[in-house]
Write a protein that holds these residues in place. Structure first.
Motif, PDB file in Angstrom:
ATOM      1  N   TYR A  64       0.845  -1.190   0.000  1.00 19.26           N
ATOM      2  CA  TYR A  64       0.000   0.000   0.000  1.00 19.26           C
ATOM      3  C   TYR A  64       0.884   1.245   0.000  1.00 19.26           C
ATOM      4  O   TYR A  64       1.812   1.345   0.814  1.00 19.26           O
ATOM      5  N   PHE A  84      -5.180   7.383   1.956  1.00 19.53           N
ATOM      6  CA  PHE A  84      -5.019   7.526   3.404  1.00 19.53           C
ATOM      7  C   PHE A  84      -5.306   8.950   3.886  1.00 19.53           C
ATOM      8  O   PHE A  84      -5.058   9.262   5.047  1.00 19.53           O
ATOM      9  N   VAL A 106      -6.343   0.189   7.247  1.00 19.76           N
ATOM     10  CA  VAL A 106      -6.564  -0.447   5.948  1.00 19.76           C
ATOM     11  C   VAL A 106      -7.703  -1.454   6.038  1.00 19.76           C
ATOM     12  O   VAL A 106      -8.591  -1.510   5.167  1.00 19.76           O
ATOM     13  N   ILE A 111      -9.206  -0.486   2.007  1.00 19.05           N
ATOM     14  CA  ILE A 111      -8.322   0.138   1.014  1.00 19.05           C
ATOM     15  C   ILE A 111      -7.690  -0.950   0.156  1.00 19.05           C
ATOM     16  O   ILE A 111      -7.254  -1.988   0.672  1.00 19.05           O
TER      17      ILE A 111
END
Length: 241
Positions: A64, A84, A106, A111
């Motif tokens: 990520y 984020f 997350v 996400i």
């Protein structure tokens, strides 16, 4: 003998001063932020192995992009990426709990990241990465092995004054073991082992610690040397009398 002692006493302060000056000027070299190449992409290479060095294959890890790196008046600054943006987590790369906090966010926020399978040699590679801060989470376990803890990686990293854009991260993996209880019934338990990354998340700056010990040791040696000479001189004077 008296002349020799006087000479030694005179040079002792100068020797001590030289040791202190030498120690204070020995610093770790940090890469110059002006040499950062924002046109260059980076990569993260992972090699998963257990405590015996055996490759851990199977399963998958997900990458990520947490933050983007940029310069503000010559200072390195990380700014949250779009995914984020609303997390309201303090972005402190020195915080050892940052990876776990981001991983929880997350999971709660669903996400999406980039997922890669762990190869037969325990290797995973992520390429063409924008400079910034990345979070790595193992999203699928390897057979018979504990899941590695989430961790963060910066791209690039500072390695002795040079920017390295291909970052090597090698976490250790704990094996799943079978244990027997007191009632002789068996149950499966995962060995708890934290992943330890070889990646430095911050540039190396500041003074090294070992000169402090050099200063202390050098001072002690000189003091002992001076005390021994003084004692020897006193004995010589008594003998001459």
């Amino acid at each position: 003998m008296k002349t020799t002692l006087k000479t030694v006493y005179r040079i002792l302060p100068y020797l001590l001063a030289l040791i202190m000056i030498f120690a204070m000027t020995v610093t770790a070299y940090a890469a110059d932020t002006a040499s950062l190449d924002f046109d260059q992409t980076g990569s993260i290479e992972l090699t998963l192995a257990d405590s015996d060095g055996n490759a851990v294959s199977g399963g998958a890890v997900t990458l990520y992009q947490v933050a983007i790196l940029y310069l503000d008046d010559g200072n390195m600054v990380y700014e949250y990426a779009d995914a984020f943006n609303g997390c309201e987590i303090t972005l402190d790369v020195e915080d050892t709990s940052l990876a776990a906090t981001l991983a929880a966010y997350v999971e709660d926020s669903d996400i999406s990241g980039t997922t890669a399978s762990i190869g037969s040699g325990g290797t995973v590679s992520f390429t063409d990465l924008e400079l910034g801060l990345y979070l790595i989470i193992q999203t699928t376990d390897s057979d018979n092995y504990e899941t590695i803890n989430p961790f963060v990686v910066t791209v690039p990293i500072d390695n002795d004054g040079e920017w390295v854009y291909t970052v090597d991260a090698s976490p250790k993996v704990g094996e799943v073991t079978t244990i027997e209880s007191e009632s002789e019934s068996t149950s499966t338990s995962k060995t708890s082992k934290n992943s330890t990354s070889t990646v430095s998340t911050l540039p190396k700056t500041g003074q090294l610690n070992w000169p402090v010990w050099l200063m202390a040791g050098g001072s002690s040696v000189l003091l002992l040397f001076g005390w021994a000479l003084r004692r020897s001189g006193n004995k010589q004077e008594e003998y001459e009398k």
